[in-house]
Design an enzyme around this catalytic site. Structure first.
Site, mmCIF file in Angstrom:
data_model
loop_
_atom_site.group_PDB
_atom_site.id
_atom_site.type_symbol
_atom_site.label_atom_id
_atom_site.label_comp_id
_atom_site.label_asym_id
_atom_site.label_seq_id
_atom_site.Cartn_x
_atom_site.Cartn_y
_atom_site.Cartn_z
ATOM 1 N N GLY A 29 129.219 87.361 158.577
ATOM 2 C CA GLY A 29 129.844 88.090 159.680
ATOM 3 C C GLY A 29 130.701 89.253 159.220
ATOM 4 O O GLY A 29 130.607 89.694 158.080
ATOM 5 N N HIS A 35 124.819 95.093 156.512
ATOM 6 C CA HIS A 35 124.177 93.969 157.207
ATOM 7 C C HIS A 35 123.147 94.484 158.219
ATOM 8 O O HIS A 35 122.056 93.933 158.356
ATOM 9 C CB HIS A 35 125.211 93.148 157.992
ATOM 10 N N GLY A 152 120.689 91.496 150.612
ATOM 11 C CA GLY A 152 121.084 92.789 150.057
ATOM 12 C C GLY A 152 121.105 92.731 148.528
ATOM 13 O O GLY A 152 121.563 91.749 147.948
ATOM 14 N N ASP A 155 124.460 92.112 146.303
ATOM 15 C CA ASP A 155 124.784 90.835 145.654
ATOM 16 C C ASP A 155 123.589 90.466 144.777
ATOM 17 O O ASP A 155 122.802 89.583 145.104
ATOM 18 C CB ASP A 155 125.073 89.779 146.712
ATOM 19 N N SER A 190 131.342 96.732 152.142
ATOM 20 C CA SER A 190 131.624 95.302 151.958
ATOM 21 C C SER A 190 132.687 94.895 152.963
ATOM 22 O O SER A 190 133.605 95.666 153.247
ATOM 23 C CB SER A 190 132.144 95.060 150.535
ATOM 24 N N ARG A 192 134.959 93.011 152.414
ATOM 25 C CA ARG A 192 136.239 92.905 151.706
ATOM 26 C C ARG A 192 136.897 94.272 151.475
ATOM 27 O O ARG A 192 138.057 94.310 151.066
ATOM 28 C CB ARG A 192 136.057 92.163 150.378
#
Ligand code: AMP
Length: 280
Positions: A29, A35, A152, A155, A190, A192
């Site tokens: 999410g 994404h 993706g 990663d 990202s 993050r």
């Protein structure tokens, strides 16, 4: 059409009454265009697309950001709905389990371990992380039963772990790796990144610049090792290494394609990135 599913019972019921080709995009999410690029590729290829939104407790270490990981379901659904507009005949099911027990009910305590890849690089720094990833993806694959699943290449080690798991368990699922989506500055998108201050974001461009320089050195037939050794004097690199893109091997002597893999530590945030270079 986008439909939200919050229980596993509902998911199972829906999947048992479906015969179309199913594509699957697993996520945690807080969706961004990285994404969404996976979702759009799935919408192009598959009749029905499932996208999961699940912050998987099993892949977080005890001192990691599980509790503060951004949970933004409403906004995620809006982004998915907007992306699906370009595919008017599409069907998207968003599986956002209402709690972790929906995915891992009491008594379900299997762990999937992908030996060899689980204890190097990311696996070494985050012990147990790839067991958590492999276990949740295996479980989600079992529930969604897709023909194709999209991951993706951001990663990169995770992508290899999933490919290896699918091979080891002979799962009838095609794993499709998708290119990294970046900001204009080069910073890989990202969830993050939002932990970063404006100054940290600016400073983090060192990651993209370093990877680009190494790529250029390799393309122009130069050995990048001296440059890398010099770069690594900066203690914020968790790692900066070269690997064979296909095999993930450290031995790149005969590699046709080399991956430059790196994590740069920016305050409390680990920025993960990589680049592939074709060797001519
Ligand atoms: P996450 O929600 O972080 O678990 O990511 C879900 C999927 O989106 C994984 O397959 C990631 O590799 C992929 N992904 C995350 N960021 C990017 C990006 N910047 N470009 C392409 N794919 C991404």
């Amino acid at each position: 059409m986008v439909t939200l599913i919050t229980t596993t019972a509902e998911l199972k019921q829906r999947r048992s009454s479906e015969s179309s080709t199913v594509g699957f995009v697993p996520t945690m999410g807080n969706l961004h265009q990285g994404h969404i690029s996976l979702l759009k590729e799935a919408l192009k290829n598959d009749d029905v697309v499932y996208l999961s939104i699940f912050v998987n407790p099993k892949q977080f270490g005890p001192n990691e950001d599980f509790n503060r990981y951004p949970r933004t379901l409403e906004n995620d659904i809006n982004l998915i709905t907007e992306a699906a507009l370009d595919f008017p005949n599409s069907q998207v099911f968003v599986y956002a389990p209402k709690d972790a027990q929906e995915v891992f009910p009491a008594g379900m305590d299997q762990t999937i371990s992908v030996q060899g890849l689980d204890n190097i690089l990311e696996g070494k720094i985050r012990p147990g992380h790839f067991d958590g990833v492999a276990t949740v993806v295996w479980r989600l694959f079992d529930l969604v039963k897709p023909q194709r699943a999209y991951f993706g290449l951001k990663d990169f080690q995770q992508y290899h772990v999933i490919k290896q798991m699918v091979k080891d368990l002979a799962l009838p699922i095609k794993i499709q790796g998708m290119p990294i989506i970046r900001e204009k500055t080069g910073l890989a998108l990202s969830s993050r990144n939002q932990y970063l201050t404006a100054e940290q974001k600016e400073a983090s461009l060192i990651l993209y610049r370093t990877l680009s320089t190494i790529k250029e050195l390799i393309i122009s037939g130069k050995n990048p090792q001296d440059y890398m050794r010099d770069a690594l004097k900066d203690p914020n690199w968790n790692y900066l290494v070269l690997r064979d893109t296909e095999t993930f091997s450290e031995d790149i002597t005969n590699s046709k394609n080399i991956s430059i893999l790196a994590v740069y530590q920016m305050g409390n945030t680990r920025l993960l990135d990589n680049m592939q270079v074709e060797v001519l």
